[in-house]
Enzyme design. Structure first.
Site, PDB file in Angstrom:
ATOM      1  N   HIS A  38      37.564  28.584  45.197  1.00  0.00           N
ATOM      2  CA  HIS A  38      36.030  28.424  44.883  1.00  0.00           C
ATOM      3  C   HIS A  38      35.561  27.359  45.796  1.00  0.00           C
ATOM      4  O   HIS A  38      34.237  27.441  45.602  1.00  0.00           O
ATOM      5  CB  HIS A  38      36.302  27.229  43.411  1.00  0.00           C
ATOM      6  CG  HIS A  38      36.821  28.238  42.278  1.00  0.00           C
ATOM      7  ND1 HIS A  38      38.255  28.316  42.264  1.00  0.00           N
ATOM      8  CD2 HIS A  38      36.127  28.897  41.428  1.00  0.00           C
ATOM      9  CE1 HIS A  38      38.248  29.478  40.867  1.00  0.00           C
ATOM     10  NE2 HIS A  38      37.141  29.400  40.336  1.00  0.00           N
ATOM     11  N   ARG A  54      37.767  29.091  28.077  1.00  0.00           N
ATOM     12  CA  ARG A  54      36.249  28.897  28.015  1.00  0.00           C
ATOM     13  C   ARG A  54      36.046  28.585  26.616  1.00  0.00           C
ATOM     14  O   ARG A  54      35.003  27.748  26.090  1.00  0.00           O
ATOM     15  CB  ARG A  54      35.466  30.023  28.546  1.00  0.00           C
ATOM     16  CG  ARG A  54      35.894  30.645  29.730  1.00  0.00           C
ATOM     17  CD  ARG A  54      35.862  29.519  30.723  1.00  0.00           C
ATOM     18  NE  ARG A  54      36.377  30.247  32.224  1.00  0.00           N
ATOM     19  CZ  ARG A  54      36.484  29.542  33.384  1.00  0.00           C
ATOM     20  NH1 ARG A  54      36.593  28.312  33.223  1.00  0.00           N
ATOM     21  NH2 ARG A  54      36.793  30.149  34.507  1.00  0.00           N
ATOM     22  N   ASP A 102      36.624  39.099  42.732  1.00  0.00           N
ATOM     23  CA  ASP A 102      36.507  37.474  41.827  1.00  0.00           C
ATOM     24  C   ASP A 102      35.094  37.430  42.140  1.00  0.00           C
ATOM     25  O   ASP A 102      34.216  38.279  42.791  1.00  0.00           O
ATOM     26  CB  ASP A 102      37.587  36.676  42.593  1.00  0.00           C
ATOM     27  CG  ASP A 102      37.636  35.432  41.959  1.00  0.00           C
ATOM     28  OD1 ASP A 102      37.010  35.157  40.688  1.00  0.00           O
ATOM     29  OD2 ASP A 102      38.849  34.735  41.878  1.00  0.00           O
ATOM     30  N   LYS A 139      45.170  39.447  37.773  1.00  0.00           N
ATOM     31  CA  LYS A 139      44.456  38.748  38.936  1.00  0.00           C
ATOM     32  C   LYS A 139      45.541  37.952  39.549  1.00  0.00           C
ATOM     33  O   LYS A 139      46.530  37.580  38.874  1.00  0.00           O
ATOM     34  CB  LYS A 139      43.350  37.972  38.311  1.00  0.00           C
ATOM     35  CG  LYS A 139      43.737  36.802  37.449  1.00  0.00           C
ATOM     36  CD  LYS A 139      42.481  36.289  36.627  1.00  0.00           C
ATOM     37  CE  LYS A 139      42.872  34.996  35.774  1.00  0.00           C
ATOM     38  NZ  LYS A 139      41.787  34.173  35.194  1.00  0.00           N
ATOM     39  N   HIS A 140      45.099  37.399  40.663  1.00  0.00           N
ATOM     40  CA  HIS A 140      44.177  37.894  41.555  1.00  0.00           C
ATOM     41  C   HIS A 140      44.879  38.745  42.821  1.00  0.00           C
ATOM     42  O   HIS A 140      45.625  38.157  43.912  1.00  0.00           O
ATOM     43  CB  HIS A 140      43.707  36.596  42.504  1.00  0.00           C
ATOM     44  CG  HIS A 140      43.168  35.665  41.545  1.00  0.00           C
ATOM     45  ND1 HIS A 140      43.955  34.639  40.849  1.00  0.00           N
ATOM     46  CD2 HIS A 140      42.032  35.361  40.732  1.00  0.00           C
ATOM     47  CE1 HIS A 140      43.176  33.850  40.071  1.00  0.00           C
ATOM     48  NE2 HIS A 140      42.031  34.482  39.972  1.00  0.00           N
ATOM     49  N   ASP A 167      37.310  34.002  30.731  1.00  0.00           N
ATOM     50  CA  ASP A 167      38.809  33.700  31.234  1.00  0.00           C
ATOM     51  C   ASP A 167      39.065  33.030  30.133  1.00  0.00           C
ATOM     52  O   ASP A 167      38.614  31.459  30.151  1.00  0.00           O
ATOM     53  CB  ASP A 167      38.323  32.688  32.372  1.00  0.00           C
ATOM     54  CG  ASP A 167      37.840  33.586  33.870  1.00  0.00           C
ATOM     55  OD1 ASP A 167      38.768  34.222  34.298  1.00  0.00           O
ATOM     56  OD2 ASP A 167      36.766  33.457  34.118  1.00  0.00           O
ATOM     57  N   ARG A 208      49.114  27.366  35.964  1.00  0.00           N
ATOM     58  CA  ARG A 208      48.629  28.470  35.519  1.00  0.00           C
ATOM     59  C   ARG A 208      49.610  29.600  35.477  1.00  0.00           C
ATOM     60  O   ARG A 208      49.590  30.752  34.783  1.00  0.00           O
ATOM     61  CB  ARG A 208      47.195  28.793  36.009  1.00  0.00           C
ATOM     62  CG  ARG A 208      46.096  27.829  35.933  1.00  0.00           C
ATOM     63  CD  ARG A 208      44.892  27.994  36.773  1.00  0.00           C
ATOM     64  NE  ARG A 208      44.243  29.299  36.538  1.00  0.00           N
ATOM     65  CZ  ARG A 208      43.421  29.824  37.423  1.00  0.00           C
ATOM     66  NH1 ARG A 208      43.210  29.367  38.563  1.00  0.00           N
ATOM     67  NH2 ARG A 208      43.068  31.132  37.229  1.00  0.00           N
TER      68      ARG A 208
END
Length: 337
Positions: free
Chosen positions: A184, A77, A254, A171-172, A69, A141
């Site tokens: 999450h 990351r 996901d 996504k998503h 990601d 985002r």
């Protein structure tokens, strides 16, 4: 295992910057289609190169997909001190008519960073369209708050990644922008009617349905299936993702370990496959959970195998690119924005 053995329909994470002997043996035996890296896996550039090489070595497949990601902003990351910090998707709106060009350039630079360490799939662009009152898990985002802007910048990001030899993942699907909680942590439930969903949420995915890979949303749409999140809903996947949106690429979940989903991991994976998912994604690298997912994981065959092969066929060597000049141009754009 022989070289002709098909991969299994799963993408997995690993625990650290090097594979443990247990992970090496498990991956070699299981033959996942690919892997995904997180911050816990990122050391120096040389260490990441060694890790991606060792992951592929366990499979004996030089083109095995390795995902990450790398959006920019909160979701990046790979970052300082070894890689630049990139802006969040929402920052590109400041450039007006030049926004797509700058977004494309940023994605091309990201692709260079990724390809240099053996990563060939980026879980971007994010095509979710946020609405007032939605949870900040999408927030900045998002490339914009209209389908038109998200389509324009999402396409530019996908083009930049592919020009750099990295596959994009939209996504998503079919949309996370209306969610009022973070998937999450909990299961979002969206009560918008189907007409509204089709006119806004689904539009970016329809416009970019030609791209090779997509990631599902752990979101319940009560107008589509009031009982199951899209990831686990045959109706959403068949009627909306494959039907109304027209996406015929490889569809992955996901992360199965997100708290939007409940129940044993084997059952989560089984439900996703029943719904029509091609490949399940499990990210946290916990061996007990991966083994449970593996119990439900079939070989990647039939339409899933066709879609996987078609996706990897989209990989091409990076085009000619002056990295230093491009990076200077990108940084200068944001210095005056």
């Amino acid at each position: 295992m022989t070289s002709a053995s098909p991969p299994r329909a799963v993408i997995l994470g690993c625990s650290g910057t090097v594979l443990t002997p247990e992970e090496t043996a498990f991956f070699r035996d299981l033959r996942p289609w690919g892997f995904i890296l997180f911050k816990r896996n990122i050391g120096t550039p040389d260490a990441v190169r060694a890790l991606t090489a060792s992951l592929r070595d366990t499979l004996g497949r030089a083109d095995a997909p390795i995902l990450i990601d790398q959006e920019g902003g909160r979701v990046q990351r790979m970052g300082p001190p070894h890689w630049p910090k990139y802006p969040a998707g929402g920052r590109f709106n400041a450039f007006g008519e030049k926004a797509a060009d700058i977004a494309r350039l940023g994605a091309r630079l990201m692709a260079h960073d990724l390809a240099q360490v053996g990563i060939n799939v980026d879980c971007a662009p994010m095509l979710d369209v946020p609405v007032a009152g939605s949870d900040n898990i999408i927030g900045d985002r998002a490339y914009g708050d209209t389908p038109e802007r998200v389509i324009e910048l999402g396409r530019a990001v996908a083009e930049g990644l592919m020009a750099g030899g990295v596959l994009p993942v939209i996504k998503h699907i079919p949309g996370h922008g209306r969610a009022t909680c973070d998937s999450h942590l909990d299961l979002p439930v969206v009560g918008a009617d189907r007409t509204s969903l089709g006119a806004s949420d689904f539009r970016p995915f329809r416009a970019l349905a030609d791209l090779p890979l997509a990631m599902s949303a752990h979101v319940v749409f009560t107008a589509l299936d009031p009982e199951r999140p899209a990831t686990l809903s045959e109706r959403v996947i068949r009627e909306v993702v494959r039907g109304e949106i027209g996406f015929d690429g490889l569809l992955m979940t996901d992360d199965l370990s997100m708290h939007a989903l409940q129940g044993p991991f084997r059952e989560r994976a089984e439900a996703a496959y029943r719904a029509g998912i091609d490949v399940v994604l499990h990210c946290n690298g916990r061996m007990d959970e991966m083994r449970a997912v593996a119990e439900a994981t079939p070989d990647l065959m039939g339409e899933g195998a066709r879609r996987a092969e078609a996706a990897l066929a989209c990989l091409a060597p990076p085009d000619a690119f002056d990295v230093a000049e491009a990076r200077a141009r990108f940084e200068a754009a944001f210095a005056v924005a």
